[in-house]
Design a protein around this motif. Structure first.
Motif, mmCIF file in Angstrom:
data_model
loop_
_atom_site.group_PDB
_atom_site.id
_atom_site.type_symbol
_atom_site.label_atom_id
_atom_site.label_comp_id
_atom_site.label_asym_id
_atom_site.label_seq_id
_atom_site.Cartn_x
_atom_site.Cartn_y
_atom_site.Cartn_z
ATOM 1 N N ASP A 72 -53.969 -10.438 12.270
ATOM 2 C CA ASP A 72 -53.927 -9.401 13.387
ATOM 3 C C ASP A 72 -52.585 -9.024 13.622
ATOM 4 O O ASP A 72 -52.030 -7.785 14.025
ATOM 5 C CB ASP A 72 -54.621 -9.766 14.567
ATOM 6 N N SER A 73 -51.778 -9.842 13.415
ATOM 7 C CA SER A 73 -50.183 -9.450 14.046
ATOM 8 C C SER A 73 -49.299 -9.697 13.037
ATOM 9 O O SER A 73 -47.867 -9.414 13.209
ATOM 10 C CB SER A 73 -49.787 -10.566 15.141
ATOM 11 N N SER A 74 -49.638 -9.717 11.750
ATOM 12 C CA SER A 74 -48.757 -9.805 10.634
ATOM 13 C C SER A 74 -49.246 -9.422 9.458
ATOM 14 O O SER A 74 -50.416 -9.123 8.949
ATOM 15 C CB SER A 74 -48.472 -11.582 10.221
ATOM 16 N N ARG A 75 -48.471 -9.110 8.503
ATOM 17 C CA ARG A 75 -48.600 -8.772 6.998
ATOM 18 C C ARG A 75 -48.381 -9.869 6.139
ATOM 19 O O ARG A 75 -47.229 -10.309 5.973
ATOM 20 C CB ARG A 75 -47.802 -7.380 6.660
ATOM 21 N N PHE A 76 -49.741 -10.183 5.470
ATOM 22 C CA PHE A 76 -49.573 -11.322 4.610
ATOM 23 C C PHE A 76 -49.879 -10.768 3.232
ATOM 24 O O PHE A 76 -50.891 -10.343 2.950
ATOM 25 C CB PHE A 76 -50.718 -12.400 4.984
ATOM 26 N N TRP A 77 -49.120 -10.830 2.234
ATOM 27 C CA TRP A 77 -49.392 -10.498 0.840
ATOM 28 C C TRP A 77 -49.400 -11.727 -0.244
ATOM 29 O O TRP A 77 -48.586 -12.470 -0.059
ATOM 30 C CB TRP A 77 -48.035 -9.751 0.269
ATOM 31 N N PRO A 78 -50.087 -11.622 -1.216
ATOM 32 C CA PRO A 78 -50.249 -12.646 -2.068
ATOM 33 C C PRO A 78 -48.936 -12.550 -3.024
ATOM 34 O O PRO A 78 -48.722 -11.338 -3.471
ATOM 35 C CB PRO A 78 -51.536 -12.336 -2.989
ATOM 36 N N ALA A 79 -48.394 -13.739 -3.047
ATOM 37 C CA ALA A 79 -46.856 -13.498 -3.976
ATOM 38 C C ALA A 79 -47.278 -13.189 -5.353
ATOM 39 O O ALA A 79 -46.361 -12.703 -6.222
ATOM 40 C CB ALA A 79 -46.368 -14.813 -3.443
ATOM 41 N N ASP A 80 -48.209 -13.928 -5.892
ATOM 42 C CA ASP A 80 -48.526 -13.675 -7.299
ATOM 43 C C ASP A 80 -48.850 -12.147 -7.849
ATOM 44 O O ASP A 80 -48.896 -11.982 -8.850
ATOM 45 C CB ASP A 80 -49.667 -14.497 -7.666
ATOM 46 N N SER A 81 -49.198 -11.301 -6.843
ATOM 47 C CA SER A 81 -49.494 -9.982 -7.194
ATOM 48 C C SER A 81 -48.329 -8.845 -6.678
ATOM 49 O O SER A 81 -48.588 -7.777 -6.701
ATOM 50 C CB SER A 81 -50.987 -9.485 -6.839
ATOM 51 N N TYR A 82 -47.243 -9.656 -6.085
ATOM 52 C CA TYR A 82 -46.548 -8.743 -5.348
ATOM 53 C C TYR A 82 -45.646 -7.610 -6.615
ATOM 54 O O TYR A 82 -45.372 -8.100 -7.529
ATOM 55 C CB TYR A 82 -45.149 -9.437 -4.864
ATOM 56 N N GLN A 83 -45.642 -6.451 -6.122
ATOM 57 C CA GLN A 83 -44.965 -5.523 -7.038
ATOM 58 C C GLN A 83 -44.383 -4.542 -6.367
ATOM 59 O O GLN A 83 -44.951 -3.688 -5.372
ATOM 60 C CB GLN A 83 -46.088 -4.712 -7.939
ATOM 61 N N LEU A 84 -43.223 -4.046 -6.542
ATOM 62 C CA LEU A 84 -42.296 -2.907 -6.104
ATOM 63 C C LEU A 84 -42.965 -1.606 -6.070
ATOM 64 O O LEU A 84 -43.483 -1.355 -7.060
ATOM 65 C CB LEU A 84 -41.102 -3.187 -6.322
ATOM 66 N N GLY A 85 -42.674 -0.782 -5.067
ATOM 67 C CA GLY A 85 -43.030 0.676 -5.121
ATOM 68 C C GLY A 85 -44.514 0.903 -4.746
ATOM 69 O O GLY A 85 -44.897 2.116 -5.514
ATOM 70 N N ARG A 86 -45.325 -0.007 -4.457
ATOM 71 C CA ARG A 86 -46.858 0.543 -4.123
ATOM 72 C C ARG A 86 -47.202 -0.184 -2.700
ATOM 73 O O ARG A 86 -46.440 -1.077 -2.413
ATOM 74 C CB ARG A 86 -47.514 -0.096 -5.353
#
Length: 287
Positions: free
Chosen positions: A217-231
């Protein structure tokens, strides 16, 4: 409507949490299954969300206990709210949401595209959605009441509101907490893009970490294995709900003041899955 809890007097209901006064001068903080986006409380809620937020906050409070004290007094709560509530200290809360951003996205990206800054913090040219910042920044915000909108403010505005010493203390604690949490999350395959924290003081002036901490609710969590710049990144947080609201499918106009439509069952189910996945991947515990 707040719950009727024996021995507890309802004080306040926020977008997600309900506060009650209990014996001993402490507070009972109950995390509901309500979910908010764009400063609106949405319907229906997300099943088990309150329990996930409570468990995750407790886990993070333990990880951060050597950096800053927290407001948790006890997990022994009335049976009706067991698992989703805590007994906490009554603090004098600072009227500031303490934000740490390590990556550029969301409202920070909008500000950056407009003037190359985020809340008065200048950033290098050429950054795109998802860019990791040269170093984490502290772009604070005002904390809105129910129905009002949070507003990004400058560090100078925070200083004018709470004083230079308190402003510097909150900034330093926020960035230290973010650095620790970002490292822990990364080791578990999750990128912590940004987070919001809240602090208060005890009567003796000690600064204490309160509310929730480092939840979806208070944070943005992204899966590291699908991280891609510009999107826009896939996420383990309520960004899935935000994305549906601003899609043509929802039919909702964010520029207006109309209450958003009810969330479809699929959006509710997928959001719950993301919250559970974030909890389990970070903590290593099964929900």
């Amino acid at each position: 409507m707040p719950l009727d809890i024996p021995g507890a007097r309802h004080l306040h209901s926020g977008k997600v949490r309900d506060l009650y006064e209990v014996d001993g001068g402490n507070l009972l903080m109950v995390a509901s299954d309500r979910i908010s986006a764009f400063d609106f409380v949405l319907t229906p809620g997300i099943p088990d969300k309150g329990e996930i937020l409570t468990r995750m906050s407790l886990w993070w409070f333990d990880q951060l206990s050597d950096i800053v004290p927290n407001h948790v007094v006890s997990t022994s709560v009335p049976e009706r709210v067991r698992g989703r509530a805590l007994i906490v200290e009554k603090l004098q809360m600072f009227p500031v949401e303490c934000v740490a951003r390590g990556y550029l996205t969301g409202s920070g990206l909008i500000d950056y595209d407009a003037n190359g800054e985020v809340c008065g913090v200048p950033l290098p040219a050429g950054l795109v959605d998802g860019s990791r910042l040269p170093e984490p920044i502290f772009p604070p915000a005002t904390k809105a009441e129910m129905g009002e909108h949070d507003e990004n403010v400058s560090f100078e505005q925070v200083t004018a509101t709470i004083g230079a010493e308190s402003a510097e203390t909150l900034r330093d604690l926020t960035l230290r907490i973010y650095a620790r949490a970002e490292e822990i999350a990364r080791s578990r395959g999750i990128i912590l893009a940004d987070t919001k924290l809240e602090f208060g003081t005890r009567p003796d002036g000690t600064v204490v970490l309160g509310d929730e901490v480092l939840t979806p609710d208070s944070s943005r969590f992204w899966p590291a294995d699908s991280y891609q710049l510009g999107r826009a990144q896939p996420s383990y947080d309520k960004q899935y709900v935000r994305n549906w609201l601003i899609s043509t499918e929802s039919g909702w106009d964010r520029a207006g003041n109309r209450q958003p439509p009810s969330l479809p069952a699929e959006v509710v189910d997928r959001t719950r899955e993301r919250y559970v996945q974030a909890y389990e991947q970070l903590t290593g515990e099964s929900f």
